[in-house]
Write a protein that holds these residues in place. Structure first.
Motif, PDB file in Angstrom:
ATOM      1  N   THR A  40      40.262  39.983  43.693  1.00 18.28           N
ATOM      2  CA  THR A  40      39.416  41.159  43.457  1.00 18.28           C
ATOM      3  C   THR A  40      39.718  41.914  42.167  1.00 18.28           C
ATOM      4  O   THR A  40      38.782  42.316  41.452  1.00 18.28           O
ATOM      5  N   PRO A  41      40.989  42.138  41.780  1.00 23.75           N
ATOM      6  CA  PRO A  41      41.231  42.884  40.530  1.00 23.75           C
ATOM      7  C   PRO A  41      40.638  42.224  39.288  1.00 23.75           C
ATOM      8  O   PRO A  41      40.390  42.909  38.284  1.00 23.75           O
ATOM      9  N   ALA A  42      40.398  40.925  39.342  1.00 18.20           N
ATOM     10  CA  ALA A  42      39.821  40.227  38.186  1.00 18.20           C
ATOM     11  C   ALA A  42      38.295  40.284  38.177  1.00 18.20           C
ATOM     12  O   ALA A  42      37.668  39.964  37.165  1.00 18.20           O
ATOM     13  N   LEU A  43      37.696  40.686  39.310  1.00 17.95           N
ATOM     14  CA  LEU A  43      36.242  40.793  39.378  1.00 17.95           C
ATOM     15  C   LEU A  43      35.775  42.032  38.624  1.00 17.95           C
ATOM     16  O   LEU A  43      36.447  43.060  38.622  1.00 17.95           O
ATOM     17  N   LYS A  44      34.620  41.946  38.003  1.00 19.03           N
ATOM     18  CA  LYS A  44      34.061  43.118  37.334  1.00 19.03           C
ATOM     19  C   LYS A  44      33.616  44.155  38.351  1.00 19.03           C
ATOM     20  O   LYS A  44      33.600  45.353  38.073  1.00 19.03           O
ATOM     21  N   LYS A  45      33.241  43.676  39.542  1.00 14.31           N
ATOM     22  CA  LYS A  45      32.817  44.562  40.624  1.00 14.31           C
ATOM     23  C   LYS A  45      33.237  43.906  41.930  1.00 14.31           C
ATOM     24  O   LYS A  45      32.997  42.709  42.122  1.00 14.31           O
ATOM     25  N   PRO A  46      33.887  44.639  42.841  1.00 10.66           N
ATOM     26  CA  PRO A  46      34.302  44.026  44.108  1.00 10.66           C
ATOM     27  C   PRO A  46      33.115  43.432  44.863  1.00 10.66           C
ATOM     28  O   PRO A  46      31.988  43.930  44.768  1.00 10.66           O
ATOM     29  N   GLN A  51      28.834  39.043  50.214  1.00 13.19           N
ATOM     30  CA  GLN A  51      29.561  38.194  49.272  1.00 13.19           C
ATOM     31  C   GLN A  51      30.948  37.850  49.799  1.00 13.19           C
ATOM     32  O   GLN A  51      31.422  36.730  49.632  1.00 13.19           O
ATOM     33  N   VAL A  52      31.588  38.818  50.460  1.00 19.17           N
ATOM     34  CA  VAL A  52      32.884  38.551  51.090  1.00 19.17           C
ATOM     35  C   VAL A  52      32.730  37.471  52.152  1.00 19.17           C
ATOM     36  O   VAL A  52      33.558  36.545  52.247  1.00 19.17           O
ATOM     37  N   ARG A  53      31.667  37.568  52.944  1.00 20.91           N
ATOM     38  CA  ARG A  53      31.450  36.563  53.992  1.00 20.91           C
ATOM     39  C   ARG A  53      31.226  35.183  53.385  1.00 20.91           C
ATOM     40  O   ARG A  53      31.719  34.173  53.893  1.00 20.91           O
ATOM     41  N   ALA A  54      30.473  35.110  52.286  1.00 25.33           N
ATOM     42  CA  ALA A  54      30.249  33.822  51.624  1.00 25.33           C
ATOM     43  C   ALA A  54      31.561  33.251  51.107  1.00 25.33           C
ATOM     44  O   ALA A  54      31.815  32.043  51.211  1.00 25.33           O
ATOM     45  N   PHE A  55      32.405  34.098  50.547  1.00 25.09           N
ATOM     46  CA  PHE A  55      33.729  33.684  50.075  1.00 25.09           C
ATOM     47  C   PHE A  55      34.536  33.101  51.231  1.00 25.09           C
ATOM     48  O   PHE A  55      35.152  32.036  51.116  1.00 25.09           O
ATOM     49  N   PRO A  70      17.242  35.737  43.643  1.00 20.76           N
ATOM     50  CA  PRO A  70      17.494  36.098  42.243  1.00 20.76           C
ATOM     51  C   PRO A  70      18.314  37.367  42.088  1.00 20.76           C
ATOM     52  O   PRO A  70      18.054  38.385  42.734  1.00 20.76           O
ATOM     53  N   GLY A  71      19.353  37.270  41.223  1.00 18.59           N
ATOM     54  CA  GLY A  71      20.114  38.445  40.853  1.00 18.59           C
ATOM     55  C   GLY A  71      21.104  38.951  41.870  1.00 18.59           C
ATOM     56  O   GLY A  71      21.652  40.042  41.710  1.00 18.59           O
ATOM     57  N   THR A  72      21.378  38.171  42.924  1.00 21.05           N
ATOM     58  CA  THR A  72      22.251  38.661  43.995  1.00 21.05           C
ATOM     59  C   THR A  72      23.718  38.303  43.785  1.00 21.05           C
ATOM     60  O   THR A  72      24.534  38.469  44.699  1.00 21.05           O
ATOM     61  N   GLY A  73      24.082  37.801  42.619  1.00 23.68           N
ATOM     62  CA  GLY A  73      25.484  37.546  42.312  1.00 23.68           C
ATOM     63  C   GLY A  73      26.011  36.241  42.858  1.00 23.68           C
ATOM     64  O   GLY A  73      27.217  36.083  43.051  1.00 23.68           O
ATOM     65  N   LYS A  74      25.114  35.282  43.058  1.00 27.29           N
ATOM     66  CA  LYS A  74      25.515  33.986  43.602  1.00 27.29           C
ATOM     67  C   LYS A  74      26.538  33.302  42.698  1.00 27.29           C
ATOM     68  O   LYS A  74      27.561  32.785  43.184  1.00 27.29           O
ATOM     69  N   THR A  75      26.285  33.287  41.402  1.00 19.72           N
ATOM     70  CA  THR A  75      27.208  32.628  40.472  1.00 19.72           C
ATOM     71  C   THR A  75      28.562  33.323  40.454  1.00 19.72           C
ATOM     72  O   THR A  75      29.608  32.668  40.373  1.00 19.72           O
ATOM     73  N   THR A  76      28.565  34.639  40.561  1.00 19.78           N
ATOM     74  CA  THR A  76      29.823  35.384  40.614  1.00 19.78           C
ATOM     75  C   THR A  76      30.630  35.007  41.845  1.00 19.78           C
ATOM     76  O   THR A  76      31.857  34.858  41.788  1.00 19.78           O
ATOM     77  N   VAL A  77      29.948  34.846  42.989  1.00 15.12           N
ATOM     78  CA  VAL A  77      30.636  34.443  44.217  1.00 15.12           C
ATOM     79  C   VAL A  77      31.222  33.046  44.064  1.00 15.12           C
ATOM     80  O   VAL A  77      32.365  32.786  44.469  1.00 15.12           O
ATOM     81  N   ALA A  79      32.161  31.608  41.318  1.00 10.89           N
ATOM     82  CA  ALA A  79      33.336  31.731  40.449  1.00 10.89           C
ATOM     83  C   ALA A  79      34.526  32.265  41.245  1.00 10.89           C
ATOM     84  O   ALA A  79      35.669  31.808  41.071  1.00 10.89           O
ATOM     85  N   GLY A  80      34.278  33.234  42.130  1.00 14.18           N
ATOM     86  CA  GLY A  80      35.348  33.769  42.957  1.00 14.18           C
ATOM     87  C   GLY A  80      35.930  32.735  43.894  1.00 14.18           C
ATOM     88  O   GLY A  80      37.154  32.688  44.118  1.00 14.18           O
ATOM     89  N   ILE A  81      35.073  31.869  44.448  1.00 15.21           N
ATOM     90  CA  ILE A  81      35.540  30.795  45.328  1.00 15.21           C
ATOM     91  C   ILE A  81      36.430  29.826  44.551  1.00 15.21           C
ATOM     92  O   ILE A  81      37.487  29.396  45.032  1.00 15.21           O
ATOM     93  N   ILE A  82      36.001  29.480  43.341  1.00 11.51           N
ATOM     94  CA  ILE A  82      36.791  28.563  42.506  1.00 11.51           C
ATOM     95  C   ILE A  82      38.157  29.162  42.195  1.00 11.51           C
ATOM     96  O   ILE A  82      39.196  28.508  42.369  1.00 11.51           O
ATOM     97  N   VAL A  83      38.175  30.400  41.738  1.00 10.34           N
ATOM     98  CA  VAL A  83      39.451  31.028  41.388  1.00 10.34           C
ATOM     99  C   VAL A  83      40.299  31.236  42.642  1.00 10.34           C
ATOM    100  O   VAL A  83      41.530  31.069  42.608  1.00 10.34           O
TER     101      VAL A  83
END
Length: 531
Positions: A40-46, A51-55, A70-77, A79-83
């Protein structure tokens, strides 16, 4: 009984594709609360709750689906899963091998770029040593990745062979992105025999999986190790796979995209993301009602273009190109106060290219550039990659618009203006999107109405825009009555958007330079939403 031997099954690919309900949960699931606290500290927005459930489901289910409108932060999630997987691997001392797949390099690079940026912020925050490798595999003729943090590996190079060998016995964690064909070729190089299977990856992530057909997805599945997890992220209300033949949408078979196949055939329930961080309220409202059952919330409802359109008092603004005729209507079309503008005009003879729409798009692009210049220096690369996107369904019109941008509007050839099909824009976003629908000939509309009036295609087109959407479309398209009932139902999405949603109408005239160089007025209707 026939003496024919049954073909050997490749696991876990066979079970994932045909019997996912029989798969057992991952043997080891990390402490997900603790893992998320690390990321979470590396995310631009928690992450928000969904999104937590998807993680979490990506770690505790063998196959998980993420529905990302569209625009719901899918790519960000993703990236979070990968990291998250990299962080867990580092904690256990066991390298993890992650494959990232997609239908095109744009979607692939979006995930890889976000993942490597998030990992960079993570190691900086923790003051740790960078241990993971981020690799993008490509064909010998494909473009290199633009992000220098990604290792560029042509699959037939010596680096490709080394990568294939290391995937068999990794010394460090690997994040490897590539198209299915290039990953298959890489596998061939890594085997003594020409085999397309290898127990390489512990985690497979396919982004824009609504565009990846089942057979392509199967090529990725053949590269999974035992116990591997699969995450499919997509949106079956956006564009599906592109086939080389005409077909109806199959909702329960192998001809569908891998996302719909797993969701509809096997009944897998996706985690639905519903907070839209891209579009303003006016742009999000139509897909919210028509495609997402009112379960889509614009988190930046008042987002607008951050410009002041030059006030010219009837004269062309300073810096305007003489090759383009000027009208004050361009300023009204570009105004940030109106997030959606639809320009309609009479039917005509335009089919695959449309000189009037090309010139109008070029004029609006030039005025937008001048408005940005008034606020400071304009980075040309940023202008085309973040500020403006122009989409059209036909290659001939794409070429026509590019030519007008350079020859009439005065844009430079490098960086090249980005004008493309909406298929190539899926997964991307811009502050302003200009959509040129091109076709104005009623007979030609009838020949390709299923293509032009596709609701999925329109949904993607509209939702690429963060702040403003401008649509250029002929009355031939808006008034078309399809003979096929299914096509007519689909066509209603775009036709009602124009006539019902954008019901405020004002007659205007836009100048057009014909082939002889004469400026002629074109009578149009400028439509805006009645909100």
């Amino acid at each position: 009984m026939s003496g024919r031997k049954e073909a050997p099954r490749t696991e876990p690919a066979h079970s994932i594709l045909y019997e996912p309900e029989k798969l057992t949960p991952p043997a080891e699931v990390p402490d997900l609360d603790a893992l998320l606290r690390e990321v979470t500290p590396a995310l631009k927005k928690p992450f928000n709750a969904r999104q937590v459930r998807a993680f979490e489901t990506s770690f505790n289910q063998p196959v998980s689906l993420i529905w990302g409108p569209p625009g719901t932060g899918k790519t960000t999630v993703l990236a979070g899963i990968i990291v998250g997987a990299l962080v867990h691997a580092e904690a256990t001392g066991t390298p993890v091998r992650i494959c990232v797949g997609a239908s095109n390099y744009n979607a692939l690079d979006n995930v890889l770029r976000d993942a490597v940026a998030l990992y960079e912020r993570y190691v900086e925050h923790k003051r740790k040593e960078w241990t993971a490798r981020f690799v993008r595999v490509r064909s010998d003729h494909a473009s290199v990745p633009l992000d220098g943090r990604l290792e560029d590996v042509p699959r037939s190079s010596a680096a490709g062979l080394e990568l294939a060998q290391e995937l068999g016995a990794p010394k460090t964690s690997l994040v490897v992105g590539g198209m299915w064909m290039q990953m298959g070729k890489l596998c061939e190089r890594g085997n003594d025999e020409e085999k397309l299977t290898a127990p390489w990856f512990d985690l497979l992530i396919i982004d824009e999986s609504s565009q990846v057909d089942v057979s392509s997805a199967a090529a990725y599945l053949l590269l999974l190790a035992q116990g591997a997890r699969v995450v499919l992220a997509g949106d079956d209300r956006q564009l599906g796979p592109v086939y080389g033949f005409e077909m109806r949408e199959h909702r329960d078979g192998l001809f569908d995209c891998i996302y719909s196949y797993m969701k509809l055939t096997h009944g897998l329930e996706p985690v639905v993301l519903n907070e839209n961080y891209r579009n303003n309220d006016e742009i999000a409202d139509w897909p919210r009602v028509r495609f997402y059952e009112d379960d889509l919330q614009a988190m930046f409802p008042k987002r607008r273009l951050d410009i002041s359109v030059p006030k010219t008092e009837g004269k062309a603004p300073a810096g305007w190109n003489e090759s383009l005729p000027w009208t004050e209507e361009y300023s009204r079309i570009l105004s940030p106060d109106q997030p959606i503008i639809v320009i309609t005009y009479g039917a005509g003879s335009y089919t695959l290219s449309n000189a009037f729409e090309a010139q109008t798009a070029a004029a609006i692009a030039r005025l937008y550039h001048l408005a940005l210049e008034a606020t400071g220096d304009v980075d040309e690369k940023d202008f085309w990659e973040q500020k403006l996107g122009i989409v059209s369904p036909h290659r001939a019109q794409i070429a026509s618009i590019r030519n007008k941008l350079i020859d009439a509007a005065g844009f430079k050839r490098q960086p090249a203006p980005i004008v493309d099909t909406v298929d190539r824009f899926q997964g991307l976003e811009r502050d302003l999107i200009i959509a040129s629908y091109t076709v104005a000939d009623p007979d030609f509309v009838g020949k390709e109405d299923a293509f032009i009036l596709s609701p999925r295609r329109f949904n993607v087109t509209l939702t690429r825009a963060r702040s403003k959407f401008i649509m250029l479309v002929s009355e031939a398209i808006v008034q078309h009555l399809p003979a096929d009932m299914e096509v007519a139902t689909d066509a209603a999405h775009i036709q009602l958007f124009v006539e019902s949603y954008c019901s405020n109408v004002r007659k205007i005239q836009l100048p057009f330079v014909d082939e002889g160089g004469t400026v002629i007025p074109v009578v149009c209707s400028m439509r805006t939403p009645a909100l």
